[in-house]
Enzyme design. Sequence first.
Site, PDB file in Angstrom:
ATOM      1  N   ARG A  96      23.466  47.076  56.130  1.00  0.00           N
ATOM      2  CA  ARG A  96      22.950  46.870  54.960  1.00  0.00           C
ATOM      3  C   ARG A  96      21.552  47.378  54.675  1.00  0.00           C
ATOM      4  O   ARG A  96      21.562  47.519  53.306  1.00  0.00           O
ATOM      5  CB  ARG A  96      22.876  45.241  54.731  1.00  0.00           C
ATOM      6  CG  ARG A  96      24.183  44.592  54.369  1.00  0.00           C
ATOM      7  CD  ARG A  96      24.167  43.149  54.262  1.00  0.00           C
ATOM      8  NE  ARG A  96      25.328  42.718  53.605  1.00  0.00           N
ATOM      9  CZ  ARG A  96      25.815  42.728  52.370  1.00  0.00           C
ATOM     10  NH1 ARG A  96      24.999  42.984  51.614  1.00  0.00           N
ATOM     11  NH2 ARG A  96      27.236  42.288  52.119  1.00  0.00           N
TER      12      ARG A  96
ATOM     13  N   ARG B  19      27.641  42.123  45.000  1.00  0.00           N
ATOM     14  CA  ARG B  19      26.921  42.246  46.422  1.00  0.00           C
ATOM     15  C   ARG B  19      25.337  41.633  46.209  1.00  0.00           C
ATOM     16  O   ARG B  19      24.938  41.761  45.547  1.00  0.00           O
ATOM     17  CB  ARG B  19      26.632  43.938  46.740  1.00  0.00           C
ATOM     18  CG  ARG B  19      27.965  44.523  47.036  1.00  0.00           C
ATOM     19  CD  ARG B  19      28.592  44.097  48.381  1.00  0.00           C
ATOM     20  NE  ARG B  19      29.838  45.101  48.697  1.00  0.00           N
ATOM     21  CZ  ARG B  19      30.604  44.596  49.589  1.00  0.00           C
ATOM     22  NH1 ARG B  19      30.525  43.723  50.585  1.00  0.00           N
ATOM     23  NH2 ARG B  19      31.829  45.427  49.814  1.00  0.00           N
ATOM     24  N   ILE B  20      25.149  41.369  47.597  1.00  0.00           N
ATOM     25  CA  ILE B  20      23.402  40.536  47.395  1.00  0.00           C
ATOM     26  C   ILE B  20      22.697  41.939  47.712  1.00  0.00           C
ATOM     27  O   ILE B  20      23.007  42.740  48.510  1.00  0.00           O
ATOM     28  CB  ILE B  20      23.529  39.671  48.600  1.00  0.00           C
ATOM     29  CG1 ILE B  20      24.629  38.529  48.501  1.00  0.00           C
ATOM     30  CG2 ILE B  20      22.087  39.274  48.841  1.00  0.00           C
ATOM     31  CD1 ILE B  20      24.467  37.905  47.434  1.00  0.00           C
TER      32      ILE B  20
ATOM     33  N   HIS C 275      25.644  35.385  35.594  1.00  0.00           N
ATOM     34  CA  HIS C 275      26.568  34.513  36.566  1.00  0.00           C
ATOM     35  C   HIS C 275      27.628  33.401  35.592  1.00  0.00           C
ATOM     36  O   HIS C 275      27.221  32.938  34.779  1.00  0.00           O
ATOM     37  CB  HIS C 275      25.628  33.662  37.272  1.00  0.00           C
ATOM     38  CG  HIS C 275      26.323  32.997  38.376  1.00  0.00           C
ATOM     39  ND1 HIS C 275      26.948  33.474  39.527  1.00  0.00           N
ATOM     40  CD2 HIS C 275      26.619  31.565  38.385  1.00  0.00           C
ATOM     41  CE1 HIS C 275      27.648  32.496  40.110  1.00  0.00           C
ATOM     42  NE2 HIS C 275      27.474  31.319  39.506  1.00  0.00           N
TER      43      HIS C 275
ATOM     44  N   ASP D 254      16.334  37.290  42.352  1.00  0.00           N
ATOM     45  CA  ASP D 254      15.245  37.263  43.826  1.00  0.00           C
ATOM     46  C   ASP D 254      15.901  37.287  45.080  1.00  0.00           C
ATOM     47  O   ASP D 254      17.105  37.635  44.836  1.00  0.00           O
ATOM     48  CB  ASP D 254      14.339  35.722  43.528  1.00  0.00           C
ATOM     49  CG  ASP D 254      15.271  34.535  43.801  1.00  0.00           C
ATOM     50  OD1 ASP D 254      16.563  34.805  44.030  1.00  0.00           O
ATOM     51  OD2 ASP D 254      14.609  33.373  43.806  1.00  0.00           O
TER      52      ASP D 254
ATOM     53  N   GLY E  15      17.205  35.168  47.068  1.00  0.00           N
ATOM     54  CA  GLY E  15      18.467  34.157  47.204  1.00  0.00           C
ATOM     55  C   GLY E  15      19.657  34.505  46.537  1.00  0.00           C
ATOM     56  O   GLY E  15      19.957  35.429  45.874  1.00  0.00           O
TER      57      GLY E  15
HETATM   58  C1  GAR Z   1      31.540  38.088  34.922  1.00  0.00           C
HETATM   59  O1  GAR Z   1      31.848  37.020  34.524  1.00  0.00           O
HETATM   60  C2  GAR Z   1      30.045  37.901  35.903  1.00  0.00           C
HETATM   61  O2  GAR Z   1      29.362  36.865  35.333  1.00  0.00           O
HETATM   62  C3  GAR Z   1      30.965  37.766  37.117  1.00  0.00           C
HETATM   63  O3  GAR Z   1      31.912  38.550  37.315  1.00  0.00           O
HETATM   64  C4  GAR Z   1      32.291  38.739  36.154  1.00  0.00           C
HETATM   65  C5  GAR Z   1      32.343  40.366  35.779  1.00  0.00           C
HETATM   66  O4  GAR Z   1      33.238  40.787  34.743  1.00  0.00           O
HETATM   67  N1  GAR Z   1      29.596  37.639  38.276  1.00  0.00           N
HETATM   68  C6  GAR Z   1      29.823  36.943  39.334  1.00  0.00           C
HETATM   69  O5  GAR Z   1      30.512  35.987  39.574  1.00  0.00           O
HETATM   70  C7  GAR Z   1      28.381  36.969  40.385  1.00  0.00           C
HETATM   71  N2  GAR Z   1      28.324  36.095  40.904  1.00  0.00           N
HETATM   72  P1  GAR Z   1      33.247  42.007  34.217  1.00  0.00           P
HETATM   73  O6  GAR Z   1      33.306  42.835  35.322  1.00  0.00           O
HETATM   74  O7  GAR Z   1      34.494  42.067  33.201  1.00  0.00           O
HETATM   75  O8  GAR Z   1      31.881  42.359  33.312  1.00  0.00           O
END
Ligand code: GAR
Length: 207
Positions: free
Chosen positions: A72, A98-99, A116, A148, A150
Amino acid sequence: MPSIEQAPARVVVLASGAGSNLVALLAASADPAYGAEVVAVGSDVEHAPALDRATERGVASFVEPLSAHPDRASWNRALADRVAAHRPDLVVCAGFMRILGATFLQRFSERIVNTHPALLPAFPGVHAVRDALAYGVRVSGVTVHLVDAGVDTGPVLDQRAVPVLADDDEASLHARIKDAEHELLADVVGRMVRGGWTVTGRKVTIP
Ligand code: GAR
């Protein structure tokens, strides 16, 4: 206080999936008054539809798969180099699954935004919509936050609530969350690039 030296601000978007949030940013940035230009789109997924959304609009794109690296740390360095090559003022994770590690975070400190699909700190992680439904919440939503070290723990930039309906499944709830998310992400990024922002502990002020 992070501020933007040039107008329009240079934004690199990272996306692993469909790219609807990317499309929302591209649409917003078509207005010169918005103050930002998406200069490149990067992904960890070779054939992510988000890359096609970039190509269709003549935006540069690149892929940096984790599987191409021994570990990573190496992937993080390579991804940071690919992003830095586009001299971004802001990096926006728009469905990037990915983180990001320490090397990446240090290179773009306080300049990485994530969206999110839940009201953090509830339901962090990759199955936020499913987890919120399984818990039985009546209200969920979207959080746009700084990244950040986390998992979905960085300071909140803004949030918007979305009611959960009695007959919602994961797809229907996520679709309504995305409607709110597209507006909120474009709004927050626009305000940041036009006015700068101040981070004081967990509190972020955007004009
Ligand atoms: C979005 O709803 C975003 O918030 C989520 O993936 C989707 C991507 O949609 N992200 C996560 O869940 C991150 N933990 P998109 O590819 O149509 O923009």
